[in-house]
Design a protein around this motif. Sequence first.
Motif, PDB file in Angstrom:
ATOM      1  N   ALA A 172       0.817  -1.219   0.000  1.00  0.00           N
ATOM      2  CA  ALA A 172       0.000   0.000   0.000  1.00  0.00           C
ATOM      3  C   ALA A 172       0.853   1.273   0.000  1.00  0.00           C
ATOM      4  O   ALA A 172       0.522   2.242  -0.700  1.00  0.00           O
ATOM      5  CB  ALA A 172      -0.974  -0.010   1.180  1.00  0.00           C
ATOM      6  N   PRO A 173       1.978   1.316   0.752  1.00  0.00           N
ATOM      7  CA  PRO A 173       2.790   2.544   0.722  1.00  0.00           C
ATOM      8  C   PRO A 173       3.344   2.872  -0.667  1.00  0.00           C
ATOM      9  O   PRO A 173       3.700   4.014  -0.938  1.00  0.00           O
ATOM     10  CB  PRO A 173       3.940   2.229   1.699  1.00  0.00           C
ATOM     11  CG  PRO A 173       3.396   1.170   2.595  1.00  0.00           C
ATOM     12  CD  PRO A 173       2.477   0.348   1.748  1.00  0.00           C
ATOM     13  N   LYS A 174       3.416   1.874  -1.551  1.00  0.00           N
ATOM     14  CA  LYS A 174       3.851   2.120  -2.927  1.00  0.00           C
ATOM     15  C   LYS A 174       2.679   2.532  -3.823  1.00  0.00           C
ATOM     16  O   LYS A 174       2.827   2.678  -5.039  1.00  0.00           O
ATOM     17  CB  LYS A 174       4.490   0.852  -3.523  1.00  0.00           C
ATOM     18  CG  LYS A 174       5.786   0.413  -2.855  1.00  0.00           C
ATOM     19  CD  LYS A 174       6.299  -0.866  -3.521  1.00  0.00           C
ATOM     20  CE  LYS A 174       7.530  -1.419  -2.829  1.00  0.00           C
ATOM     21  NZ  LYS A 174       8.740  -0.605  -3.021  1.00  0.00           N
ATOM     22  N   GLY A 175       1.506   2.653  -3.227  1.00  0.00           N
ATOM     23  CA  GLY A 175       0.322   3.031  -4.004  1.00  0.00           C
ATOM     24  C   GLY A 175      -0.278   1.861  -4.765  1.00  0.00           C
ATOM     25  O   GLY A 175      -1.136   2.045  -5.632  1.00  0.00           O
ATOM     26  N   ILE A 176       0.149   0.643  -4.438  1.00  0.00           N
ATOM     27  CA  ILE A 176      -0.365  -0.548  -5.132  1.00  0.00           C
ATOM     28  C   ILE A 176      -1.627  -1.049  -4.434  1.00  0.00           C
ATOM     29  O   ILE A 176      -1.679  -1.133  -3.205  1.00  0.00           O
ATOM     30  CB  ILE A 176       0.706  -1.662  -5.159  1.00  0.00           C
ATOM     31  CG1 ILE A 176       1.878  -1.239  -6.050  1.00  0.00           C
ATOM     32  CG2 ILE A 176       0.108  -2.982  -5.643  1.00  0.00           C
ATOM     33  CD1 ILE A 176       3.053  -2.212  -6.055  1.00  0.00           C
ATOM     34  N   ILE A 177      -2.652  -1.379  -5.249  1.00  0.00           N
ATOM     35  CA  ILE A 177      -3.887  -1.971  -4.730  1.00  0.00           C
ATOM     36  C   ILE A 177      -3.876  -3.444  -5.109  1.00  0.00           C
ATOM     37  O   ILE A 177      -3.942  -3.793  -6.291  1.00  0.00           O
ATOM     38  CB  ILE A 177      -5.132  -1.286  -5.343  1.00  0.00           C
ATOM     39  CG1 ILE A 177      -5.085   0.233  -5.137  1.00  0.00           C
ATOM     40  CG2 ILE A 177      -6.409  -1.873  -4.750  1.00  0.00           C
ATOM     41  CD1 ILE A 177      -6.152   0.998  -5.920  1.00  0.00           C
ATOM     42  N   ALA A 178      -3.755  -4.303  -4.095  1.00  0.00           N
ATOM     43  CA  ALA A 178      -3.727  -5.751  -4.343  1.00  0.00           C
ATOM     44  C   ALA A 178      -5.032  -6.364  -3.848  1.00  0.00           C
ATOM     45  O   ALA A 178      -5.444  -6.109  -2.706  1.00  0.00           O
ATOM     46  CB  ALA A 178      -2.537  -6.390  -3.631  1.00  0.00           C
ATOM     47  N   VAL A 179      -5.686  -7.153  -4.710  1.00  0.00           N
ATOM     48  CA  VAL A 179      -6.981  -7.739  -4.353  1.00  0.00           C
ATOM     49  C   VAL A 179      -7.040  -9.203  -4.778  1.00  0.00           C
ATOM     50  O   VAL A 179      -6.193  -9.695  -5.529  1.00  0.00           O
ATOM     51  CB  VAL A 179      -8.159  -6.983  -5.035  1.00  0.00           C
ATOM     52  CG1 VAL A 179      -8.235  -5.545  -4.566  1.00  0.00           C
ATOM     53  CG2 VAL A 179      -8.066  -7.076  -6.557  1.00  0.00           C
ATOM     54  N   VAL A 180      -8.089  -9.871  -4.287  1.00  0.00           N
ATOM     55  CA  VAL A 180      -8.367 -11.257  -4.637  1.00  0.00           C
ATOM     56  C   VAL A 180      -9.731 -11.298  -5.317  1.00  0.00           C
ATOM     57  O   VAL A 180     -10.679 -10.662  -4.851  1.00  0.00           O
ATOM     58  CB  VAL A 180      -8.408 -12.138  -3.368  1.00  0.00           C
ATOM     59  CG1 VAL A 180      -8.476 -13.598  -3.745  1.00  0.00           C
ATOM     60  CG2 VAL A 180      -7.223 -11.881  -2.470  1.00  0.00           C
ATOM     61  N   LEU A 181      -9.822 -12.073  -6.415  1.00  0.00           N
ATOM     62  CA  LEU A 181     -11.080 -12.152  -7.158  1.00  0.00           C
ATOM     63  C   LEU A 181     -11.561 -13.599  -7.244  1.00  0.00           C
ATOM     64  O   LEU A 181     -10.775 -14.500  -7.535  1.00  0.00           O
ATOM     65  CB  LEU A 181     -10.876 -11.643  -8.596  1.00  0.00           C
ATOM     66  CG  LEU A 181     -10.320 -10.232  -8.775  1.00  0.00           C
ATOM     67  CD1 LEU A 181     -10.045  -9.979 -10.267  1.00  0.00           C
ATOM     68  CD2 LEU A 181     -11.298  -9.197  -8.235  1.00  0.00           C
ATOM     69  N   HIS A 182     -12.853 -13.799  -7.007  1.00  0.00           N
ATOM     70  CA  HIS A 182     -13.490 -15.085  -7.321  1.00  0.00           C
ATOM     71  C   HIS A 182     -14.152 -14.919  -8.689  1.00  0.00           C
ATOM     72  O   HIS A 182     -14.990 -14.025  -8.858  1.00  0.00           O
ATOM     73  CB  HIS A 182     -14.535 -15.440  -6.261  1.00  0.00           C
ATOM     74  CG  HIS A 182     -15.397 -16.610  -6.639  1.00  0.00           C
ATOM     75  ND1 HIS A 182     -14.904 -17.897  -6.727  1.00  0.00           N
ATOM     76  CD2 HIS A 182     -16.718 -16.689  -6.983  1.00  0.00           C
ATOM     77  CE1 HIS A 182     -15.881 -18.717  -7.097  1.00  0.00           C
ATOM     78  NE2 HIS A 182     -16.987 -18.012  -7.257  1.00  0.00           N
ATOM     79  N   PRO A 183     -13.782 -15.760  -9.664  1.00  0.00           N
ATOM     80  CA  PRO A 183     -14.286 -15.535 -11.029  1.00  0.00           C
ATOM     81  C   PRO A 183     -15.695 -16.035 -11.288  1.00  0.00           C
ATOM     82  O   PRO A 183     -16.181 -15.939 -12.417  1.00  0.00           O
ATOM     83  CB  PRO A 183     -13.283 -16.326 -11.886  1.00  0.00           C
ATOM     84  CG  PRO A 183     -12.844 -17.442 -11.003  1.00  0.00           C
ATOM     85  CD  PRO A 183     -12.842 -16.887  -9.597  1.00  0.00           C
ATOM     86  N   GLY A 184     -16.370 -16.548 -10.253  1.00  0.00           N
ATOM     87  CA  GLY A 184     -17.639 -17.239 -10.475  1.00  0.00           C
ATOM     88  C   GLY A 184     -17.354 -18.701 -10.775  1.00  0.00           C
ATOM     89  O   GLY A 184     -16.202 -19.142 -10.741  1.00  0.00           O
ATOM     90  N   TRP A 185     -18.424 -19.452 -11.046  1.00  0.00           N
ATOM     91  CA  TRP A 185     -18.256 -20.850 -11.478  1.00  0.00           C
ATOM     92  C   TRP A 185     -18.309 -20.817 -12.998  1.00  0.00           C
ATOM     93  O   TRP A 185     -19.343 -20.520 -13.597  1.00  0.00           O
ATOM     94  CB  TRP A 185     -19.350 -21.723 -10.865  1.00  0.00           C
ATOM     95  CG  TRP A 185     -19.174 -23.186 -11.176  1.00  0.00           C
ATOM     96  CD1 TRP A 185     -18.013 -23.822 -11.520  1.00  0.00           C
ATOM     97  CD2 TRP A 185     -20.191 -24.179 -11.194  1.00  0.00           C
ATOM     98  NE1 TRP A 185     -18.250 -25.157 -11.744  1.00  0.00           N
ATOM     99  CE2 TRP A 185     -19.574 -25.410 -11.551  1.00  0.00           C
ATOM    100  CE3 TRP A 185     -21.571 -24.164 -10.936  1.00  0.00           C
ATOM    101  CZ2 TRP A 185     -20.291 -26.591 -11.662  1.00  0.00           C
ATOM    102  CZ3 TRP A 185     -22.281 -25.348 -11.051  1.00  0.00           C
ATOM    103  CH2 TRP A 185     -21.638 -26.553 -11.399  1.00  0.00           C
ATOM    104  N   VAL A 186     -17.158 -21.071 -13.616  1.00  0.00           N
ATOM    105  CA  VAL A 186     -16.951 -20.711 -15.018  1.00  0.00           C
ATOM    106  C   VAL A 186     -16.737 -21.956 -15.877  1.00  0.00           C
ATOM    107  O   VAL A 186     -15.969 -22.860 -15.505  1.00  0.00           O
ATOM    108  CB  VAL A 186     -15.719 -19.776 -15.163  1.00  0.00           C
ATOM    109  CG1 VAL A 186     -15.666 -19.191 -16.571  1.00  0.00           C
ATOM    110  CG2 VAL A 186     -15.749 -18.674 -14.120  1.00  0.00           C
ATOM    111  N   ARG A 187     -17.370 -21.960 -17.068  1.00  0.00           N
ATOM    112  CA  ARG A 187     -17.241 -23.099 -17.996  1.00  0.00           C
ATOM    113  C   ARG A 187     -15.865 -23.109 -18.667  1.00  0.00           C
ATOM    114  O   ARG A 187     -15.666 -22.509 -19.719  1.00  0.00           O
ATOM    115  CB  ARG A 187     -18.352 -23.050 -19.053  1.00  0.00           C
ATOM    116  CG  ARG A 187     -19.724 -23.397 -18.484  1.00  0.00           C
ATOM    117  CD  ARG A 187     -20.769 -23.580 -19.554  1.00  0.00           C
ATOM    118  NE  ARG A 187     -21.126 -22.359 -20.228  1.00  0.00           N
ATOM    119  CZ  ARG A 187     -22.021 -21.472 -19.800  1.00  0.00           C
ATOM    120  NH1 ARG A 187     -22.653 -21.658 -18.666  1.00  0.00           N
ATOM    121  NH2 ARG A 187     -22.281 -20.388 -20.499  1.00  0.00           N
ATOM    122  N   THR A 188     -14.916 -23.738 -17.970  1.00  0.00           N
ATOM    123  CA  THR A 188     -13.560 -23.945 -18.488  1.00  0.00           C
ATOM    124  C   THR A 188     -13.214 -25.403 -18.199  1.00  0.00           C
ATOM    125  O   THR A 188     -14.037 -26.138 -17.651  1.00  0.00           O
ATOM    126  CB  THR A 188     -12.552 -23.042 -17.752  1.00  0.00           C
ATOM    127  OG1 THR A 188     -12.564 -23.421 -16.366  1.00  0.00           O
ATOM    128  CG2 THR A 188     -12.887 -21.564 -17.886  1.00  0.00           C
TER     129      THR A 188
END
Length: 231
Positions: A172-188
């Motif tokens: 955060a002190p470097k101005g970076i926003i780090a997040v985690v994403l759940h992509p849904g249940w995806v047809r792959t």
Amino acid sequence: MSHTVVITGANRGIGLEFTRQFADEGWRVYAGCRQPEQATELNRLAADNAHVTVHPLDVTKPAQIQALKAVLGDSPVDLLLNNAGSYGPDGVRFGNTDPDAWLENMRTNVIGPMKMMEALVDNVATSRLRLIASLSSKMGSMADNGSGGAYIYRSGKAALNAVMKSASIDLAPKGIIAVVLHPGWVRTAMGGPNAEIDAETSARRMREILARLTPRDAGSFFDIDGSIIPW
Ligand code: NDP
């Protein structure tokens, strides 16, 4: 000037779709995959779009991460997208967990994203958007676990969540926003044919979430509808 994204696991599934969509939006895309010579669809995308380049990148191989870093040099990376992931062996139940398969999965799902962040942090920190997103899963949520099992995948994604939470604070002190994403249940290949949404919808919705991020969102675990998933 367009933005730049580095995507891991870009040869198929959600990673390939992210590559397609960011390329369509005019982004410069560094697309990593384990076997570029076999990445037919990705290579076709790159042939049609000068802003897409394909790079050998197994996230468990430090030398390949460093080779990508050497290609990037000091150039800014607006978004590091840790998409690559592995479910691990099928049919893992209580009583038959395999330590070697488990450790291999951790190397891909937990240590790989960490080493990518460590290698590219300066590139992200000097960019305009300064975003890092890792694809986790609701299966890594303790609160969401009502069905048990999936020891290897669940523990890897829970560990990835812990890694991303710490990184969100440290960077955060470097101005970076780090997040985690759940992509849904995806047809792959991973999600299977009966999953709820296609990769196009999943990637588009995650891009919408990424486009709205502010520093206050750092360290959050987003569902595909933009709501927050409890750890
Ligand atoms: P796929 O199985 O379709 O694709 C996985 C991708 O990750 C492939 O490109 C694969 O490359 C790559 N990969 C695996 N191991 C490595 C490694 N060591 N180094 C580099 N690349 C690697 O999965 P999805 O597209 O569905 O999943 C993308 C992400 O979303 C994953 O992190 C997954 O855990 C997560 N997710 C997916 C869900 C779903 O429903 N599909 C639900 C929740 C989370 P290769 O072709 O070489 O094997």
